[in-house]
Motif scaffolding. Structure first.
Motif, short mmCIF file in Angstrom:
data_model
loop_
_atom_site.label_atom_id
_atom_site.label_comp_id
_atom_site.label_asym_id
_atom_site.label_seq_id
_atom_site.Cartn_x
_atom_site.Cartn_y
_atom_site.Cartn_z
N GLU A 7 -14.83 92.79 13.74
CA GLU A 7 -13.76 92.99 14.57
C GLU A 7 -12.45 92.68 13.83
O GLU A 7 -12.43 91.41 13.57
CB GLU A 7 -13.92 92.69 16.10
CG GLU A 7 -14.95 93.32 16.72
CD GLU A 7 -15.15 92.84 18.23
OE1 GLU A 7 -16.20 93.51 18.94
OE2 GLU A 7 -14.21 92.19 18.65
N GLY A 64 -14.57 91.50 21.41
CA GLY A 64 -16.03 91.16 21.96
C GLY A 64 -16.61 89.89 21.27
O GLY A 64 -15.79 88.75 21.21
N ARG A 65 -17.83 89.76 20.91
CA ARG A 65 -18.27 88.73 20.33
C ARG A 65 -18.77 89.18 18.95
O ARG A 65 -20.13 89.07 18.80
CB ARG A 65 -19.55 88.17 21.19
CG ARG A 65 -19.18 87.73 22.58
CD ARG A 65 -18.39 86.41 22.69
NE ARG A 65 -18.11 85.61 23.96
CZ ARG A 65 -16.99 86.01 24.50
NH1 ARG A 65 -15.93 86.94 24.19
NH2 ARG A 65 -16.90 85.27 25.71
#
Length: 198
Positions: A7, A64-65
């Motif tokens: 990301e 997110g993760r």
């Protein structure tokens, strides 16, 4: 099945090439066979993010993760928006630190290193940034080195703007092999610059 999630976190005032350069490298790596999913994200849900040169980007979603988190720079020397505002706000540095603590590899491009420094990830580590922020980065207790890309394992930094392409190519080579990195380099017609420190 995708094994690695990457990301790139955007914020108002980010430098376009800091984010889009690595994005294109990683997307091309996925097309070349890397088991990789790449997304442009923001901390909070939003329709558009405005970059430093007024490019407007529609993010894919919110942070997110990820396995790999890339933080662009932009706006360290300006009064409005960009990295300086993000550092002063403190929310993104906290989120970066949280992802790192959960096991994400974190990388910065250009003055995005100041966000990593604010997150406490560069203390005592070798790191690099754009020349306009080198003294500030050194004042944050990072061990500033004059290199294009610095790999300290789970934390990587890259110098000014276009070095984000070399950072992403190095990550592709490190994680998915020389053949995929070479294929992406050829696709981009990019001449890699400098060695990787670390």
């Amino acid at each position: 099945m995708v094994d690695t999630t990457a990301e790139i976190v955007l914020f108002d005032g980010f430098d376009e090439l800091d984010a889009i350069g690595p994005y294109e490298v990683l997307e091309n790596a996925a097309h070349a066979g890397a088991s990789l999913d790449v997304q442009l994200v923001t901390l909070e849900e939003t329709d558009l993010v405005t970059a430093s040169h007024e490019l407007r980007v529609e993010p894919d979603g919110t942070l997110g993760r990820p396995d790999l988190l890339i933080v662009p720079g932009g706006g360290w020397t300006t009064a409005n928006g960009g990295v300086r505002a993000v550092v002063e706000d403190g929310v993104l540095p906290d989120a970066v630190d949280e992802r790192y603590a959960e096991g994400a590899t974190v990388a910065s491009v250009c003055t995005g290193a100041m966000i990593l420094a604010e997150a406490g990830l560069l203390e005592g580590r070798p790191a690099t940034t754009h020349q306009v922020a080198a003294e500030d980065l050194e004042a944050s207790a990072a061990n500033v080195v004059d290199e294009r890309v610095v790999d300290d394992g789970d934390v990587l930094t890259a110098g000014g703007v276009t070095s984000g392409i070399d950072l992403a190519l190095w990550l592709v080579e490190r994680e998915f092999g020389e053949d995929i990195a070479a294929a992406v380099t050829e696709e981009l017609e990019h001449e890699r610059r400098g060695s990787v420190f670390g």
